[in-house]
Design an enzyme around this catalytic site. Sequence first.
Site, PDB file in Angstrom:
ATOM      1  N   SER A 140     -38.066  10.543  -5.652  1.00  0.00           N
ATOM      2  CA  SER A 140     -39.752  11.321  -5.371  1.00  0.00           C
ATOM      3  C   SER A 140     -40.715  10.225  -6.855  1.00  0.00           C
ATOM      4  O   SER A 140     -40.732   9.408  -7.542  1.00  0.00           O
ATOM      5  CB  SER A 140     -39.573  12.831  -6.022  1.00  0.00           C
ATOM      6  OG  SER A 140     -40.839  13.416  -6.314  1.00  0.00           O
ATOM      7  N   TYR A 153     -37.420  17.512 -14.189  1.00  0.00           N
ATOM      8  CA  TYR A 153     -37.715  17.054 -12.829  1.00  0.00           C
ATOM      9  C   TYR A 153     -38.277  15.365 -12.700  1.00  0.00           C
ATOM     10  O   TYR A 153     -37.875  14.801 -12.040  1.00  0.00           O
ATOM     11  CB  TYR A 153     -38.840  18.188 -11.738  1.00  0.00           C
ATOM     12  CG  TYR A 153     -38.420  17.602 -10.023  1.00  0.00           C
ATOM     13  CD1 TYR A 153     -37.821  18.011  -9.442  1.00  0.00           C
ATOM     14  CD2 TYR A 153     -39.555  17.044  -9.323  1.00  0.00           C
ATOM     15  CE1 TYR A 153     -37.534  17.461  -8.072  1.00  0.00           C
ATOM     16  CE2 TYR A 153     -39.680  16.147  -8.412  1.00  0.00           C
ATOM     17  CZ  TYR A 153     -38.402  16.846  -7.673  1.00  0.00           C
ATOM     18  OH  TYR A 153     -38.340  15.861  -5.811  1.00  0.00           O
TER      19      TYR A 153
END
Length: 262
Positions: A140, A153
């Site tokens: 990501s 995250y």
Amino acid sequence: MGKEKGLAVVTGASSGIGATYAARLAARGYSLLLVARRPDRLASLKEELSRAHRVDVETVIADLERPSELSDVEARVASGDVTFLVNNAGAGGLGRSAQVTAEQLERVIKLNVTALTRLSHAALTVFQKRNAGVLVNIGSVMAHSPSAGGAAYSASKAYVLNFTRSLQQEYADKPIQIQLVMPGPIRTEFFSSQGMSDSVFPSEAYLTAEQLVDAALVGLEAGEGVTVPSMPDVQTWNALEAARVEFMKATLSGKVASRYHR
């Protein structure tokens, strides 16, 4: 046709990015092993892809956060016939640390870090014996963006970034392809599954799962190690890499910086 390309394993395959990878790889002639938690979604996808592409599709209902279920999938990947692995399964655990539980944070680590690591290791062990194979890890852009609402995250994706790129260095002299895909915002169930709205990013910032996967596959075919589909100018990445190299050089001065002298 699937027998010719071998077996592709896709985790988190029941929707979004994973389901799109499954469809694209089936169209390319791979047999599939699809891993996810939702049996109804997997059954529907299996029927659809088997009919449309005439490839063998096997499904495994597994929660990769559970050690025993992860071990089962790991053993299947290590069994020898896997030629392509997409580590797509992941958790968000979004929310400020005071508002989420320790168990939610641990879930992110188990899925985004532990499962990806073990399955990558299993696949690469097989690929090294065969001297061929493709590993795709879904990272990501948040790996480069500390977030007050996504500490675990963004940290987990920073791990995926450095883990995958380190593997690329280890296997640089082997005919094994390792790709890191770095999505920005994608129109999937990622936010809604956590009770959040897609409006956390501007509407124009989003790609569809289909756009992401199609671009990632083009990058794979081009031999890219890192693919960032939503980044218009590759010079942005080159500048980031150049700054990283300069940073590492600067830390090797062997001196304490003057700003820390009393």
